[in-house]
Scaffold this motif. Sequence first.
Motif, PDB file in Angstrom:
ATOM      1  N   LEU A  37     -21.231  -7.755   5.565  1.00 32.74           N
ATOM      2  CA  LEU A  37     -20.277  -8.813   5.883  1.00 32.74           C
ATOM      3  C   LEU A  37     -20.999 -10.115   6.204  1.00 32.74           C
ATOM      4  O   LEU A  37     -22.154 -10.119   6.625  1.00 32.74           O
ATOM      5  CB  LEU A  37     -19.429  -8.410   7.102  1.00 32.74           C
ATOM      6  N   ASN A  38     -20.271 -11.199   5.996  1.00 32.97           N
ATOM      7  CA  ASN A  38     -20.742 -12.505   6.441  1.00 32.97           C
ATOM      8  C   ASN A  38     -20.461 -12.596   7.940  1.00 32.97           C
ATOM      9  O   ASN A  38     -19.307 -12.548   8.369  1.00 32.97           O
ATOM     10  CB  ASN A  38     -19.998 -13.610   5.688  1.00 32.97           C
ATOM     11  N   ARG A  39     -21.509 -12.707   8.757  1.00 30.81           N
ATOM     12  CA  ARG A  39     -21.336 -12.726  10.212  1.00 30.81           C
ATOM     13  C   ARG A  39     -20.396 -13.857  10.652  1.00 30.81           C
ATOM     14  O   ARG A  39     -19.631 -13.711  11.605  1.00 30.81           O
ATOM     15  CB  ARG A  39     -22.706 -12.893  10.884  1.00 30.81           C
ATOM     16  N   LYS A  40     -20.433 -15.006   9.953  1.00 27.54           N
ATOM     17  CA  LYS A  40     -19.643 -16.169  10.364  1.00 27.54           C
ATOM     18  C   LYS A  40     -18.162 -16.006  10.058  1.00 27.54           C
ATOM     19  O   LYS A  40     -17.302 -16.444  10.821  1.00 27.54           O
ATOM     20  CB  LYS A  40     -20.177 -17.434   9.694  1.00 27.54           C
ATOM     21  N   THR A  41     -17.838 -15.404   8.901  1.00 24.82           N
ATOM     22  CA  THR A  41     -16.432 -15.313   8.492  1.00 24.82           C
ATOM     23  C   THR A  41     -15.855 -13.912   8.611  1.00 24.82           C
ATOM     24  O   THR A  41     -14.632 -13.741   8.645  1.00 24.82           O
ATOM     25  CB  THR A  41     -16.276 -15.777   7.030  1.00 24.82           C
ATOM     26  N   GLY A  42     -16.728 -12.891   8.630  1.00 24.45           N
ATOM     27  CA  GLY A  42     -16.242 -11.515   8.636  1.00 24.45           C
ATOM     28  C   GLY A  42     -15.843 -11.021   7.267  1.00 24.45           C
ATOM     29  O   GLY A  42     -15.331  -9.904   7.121  1.00 24.45           O
ATOM     30  N   HIS A  43     -16.061 -11.842   6.217  1.00 29.72           N
ATOM     31  CA  HIS A  43     -15.700 -11.450   4.856  1.00 29.72           C
ATOM     32  C   HIS A  43     -16.798 -10.604   4.220  1.00 29.72           C
ATOM     33  O   HIS A  43     -17.981 -10.736   4.553  1.00 29.72           O
ATOM     34  CB  HIS A  43     -15.462 -12.694   3.985  1.00 29.72           C
ATOM     35  N   ARG A  44     -16.393  -9.745   3.274  1.00 32.64           N
ATOM     36  CA  ARG A  44     -17.358  -8.896   2.574  1.00 32.64           C
ATOM     37  C   ARG A  44     -18.266  -9.728   1.671  1.00 32.64           C
ATOM     38  O   ARG A  44     -17.870 -10.769   1.142  1.00 32.64           O
ATOM     39  CB  ARG A  44     -16.646  -7.847   1.713  1.00 32.64           C
TER      40      ARG A  44
END
Length: 306
Positions: A37-44
Amino acid sequence: MAPRANWKGFLRLSLVTCPVALYPATSESEKISFNQLNRKTGHRIKYTKVDADTGEEVDSEDIVKGYKIDTDTFIEVSKEELENVALESTRTIEIDEFVDRSEIDPRYLIRPYYLRPDGKVGHDAFAVIRETIREMDKVAIGRVVLTNREHIIALEPLDKGLMGTLLRYPYEVRSADEYFDEIQDVKVTKDMLDLAKHIVNQKSGRFEPDKFEDQYEQALIDLINQKRAGKPITPKERPTGNVVDLMEALRRSVGGEAAPAKASKSAKKPKKASSGQREMLMPIEGKKQKDGAAKKPMPKPQRKSA
């Protein structure tokens, strides 16, 4: 639902032939798996195939295999050219020889498969081959092509079918010399050996896979459940590598004093293996069940066929 066959073709012993299918004997689909995941957005995170020079994304139909000659030189090989490399083992497992099981070095073993007749015909021929291997107490050695590679396969009877184990080629097995040469030649005294043998006798038993629990998998499940419930995560104390007197450690081990903290844990009755990882991931909501009350299992997820 049984998985799809990894390979279909024929099993042949001299002039005896039958259609067979090869299925994976093991699965890791029940293990806990993670996405990135992208730590900043939470997106995969998604991965795309791009040209190394232009940086442009490349469509799948425009991708070919290439063998590297030097830094910037490749020999392209098309899918059609690979399919034209006609090996008999692409369609047939030809039994080349029979060997004793003890002669196969464990380092050559890769993974097991189940082999069974494919369809309603050929069961007689399959049974003849299976029972011949069983009666001779041998392992049949043949070759099979999987994922565009030819593998050695060792066949031995298992119940009504055959178990096929893929084997490595000699060039794939590293020599132990480069790893073991620096091990010191230590003289083990008779007293130490006798104490160590006593420990082995105390712990001797039969190999029963059902009594072993994947403790790391269970720890992952506990971690996920704690985070779902919003509970604080406290790091566990790491073991220390203190230098102890070897003879004293052996004596204490024989007396059952080496690891008092683990004694009660090892005495616990082993847990039953779960049929799926999601059944062990309990929901956050819900009341605690009373002692003795039966736990209602989570619905088992449908597996996608490979």
